[in-house]
Design an enzyme around this catalytic site. Structure first.
Site, short mmCIF file in Angstrom:
data_model
loop_
_atom_site.label_atom_id
_atom_site.label_comp_id
_atom_site.label_asym_id
_atom_site.label_seq_id
_atom_site.Cartn_x
_atom_site.Cartn_y
_atom_site.Cartn_z
N HIS A 126 0.80 -1.22 0.00
CA HIS A 126 0.00 0.00 0.00
C HIS A 126 0.84 1.27 0.00
O HIS A 126 1.91 1.35 0.60
CB HIS A 126 -0.95 0.02 1.21
CG HIS A 126 -0.21 0.10 2.52
ND1 HIS A 126 0.13 1.29 3.11
CD2 HIS A 126 0.27 -0.87 3.32
CE1 HIS A 126 0.78 1.06 4.23
NE2 HIS A 126 0.87 -0.25 4.39
N HIS A 135 12.17 -0.45 -12.80
CA HIS A 135 12.00 -1.90 -12.96
C HIS A 135 12.01 -2.55 -11.58
O HIS A 135 13.00 -2.45 -10.84
CB HIS A 135 13.14 -2.47 -13.81
CG HIS A 135 13.01 -3.93 -14.13
ND1 HIS A 135 13.84 -4.56 -15.04
CD2 HIS A 135 12.15 -4.89 -13.69
CE1 HIS A 135 13.50 -5.83 -15.13
NE2 HIS A 135 12.49 -6.05 -14.31
#
Length: 200
Positions: A126, A135
């Protein structure tokens, strides 16, 4: 959908798009010796293509090359590729040109920027912010409230504890455990992760 780049990364994106039921119209690559990839035709260099392009994904794994191409071709509509096995919160925000691979998890209130790779089975908890050209490698885990700045890479199996910042164009080595902020352009390794080199 068109792809730009014909590497192994493109093969995975093709599989994702097929699983989504998206039509793949062909691939661009500057290599004149390319003929096809997984049965999809090469269309030459993107700069030489004269027909309309509905949507494109830059299918190149290198973060800096993706950034350069995106800046060179700013007037293109960039699509996304999200594998059906990925789990995304309804309020996660995913940027243009981003690819989310098989089994990845993107939790509530996550912001993922443009032209990112969220690789196989990566987990983003979250309130994380993933900036452009990042990446997140296979099986990497970002706990809540982590920020990964532009162009950085979090290596395979690495763990970032809550609330930490990974600096722009930094590299977190595979298996590293990040317990403090990582400076811009730093290479960090180990458990706990430590800086061993500045990459710029």
């Amino acid at each position: 959908m068109f792809l730009l780049g014909a590497s192994g990364h493109a093969k995975v994106i093709i599989d994702i798009l097929k699983a989504q039921g998206v039509t793949i119209d062909g691939l661009f690559d500057d290599n004149p010796n390319c003929t096809d990839l997984k049965g999809y035709p090469f269309l030459g260099a993107l700069k030489d293509y004269k027909k309309a392009i509905d949507s494109l994904i830059i299918s190149i794994g290198n973060n800096s090359i993706r950034k350069r191409i995106a800046e060179d071709f700013q007037n293109i509509d960039y699509g996304t590729a999200i594998h059906p096995s990925a789990i995304l919160s309804d309020d996660a925000n995913i940027g243009n040109g981003t690819v989310i691979m098989h089994g990845a998890i993107v939790q509530s209130s996550v912001l993922v920027g443009n032209h990112c790779i969220i690789n196989t089975s990566a987990s983003i908890d979250h309130d994380c912010t993933i900036e452009n050209y990042v990446h997140i490698s296979p099986n990497a885990t970002l706990c809540g409230n982590v920020t990964v700045c532009e162009g950085a890479q979090v290596g395979a199996g690495a763990v970032v504890v809550p609330g930490k910042r990974i600096g722009k164009w930094a590299l977190v080595a595979a298996g590293a455990v990040v317990v403090r902020d990582v400076p811009d352009y730093a290479l960090v390794i180990g458990n706990p992760a430590r800086v061993i080199k500045i990459l710029k």
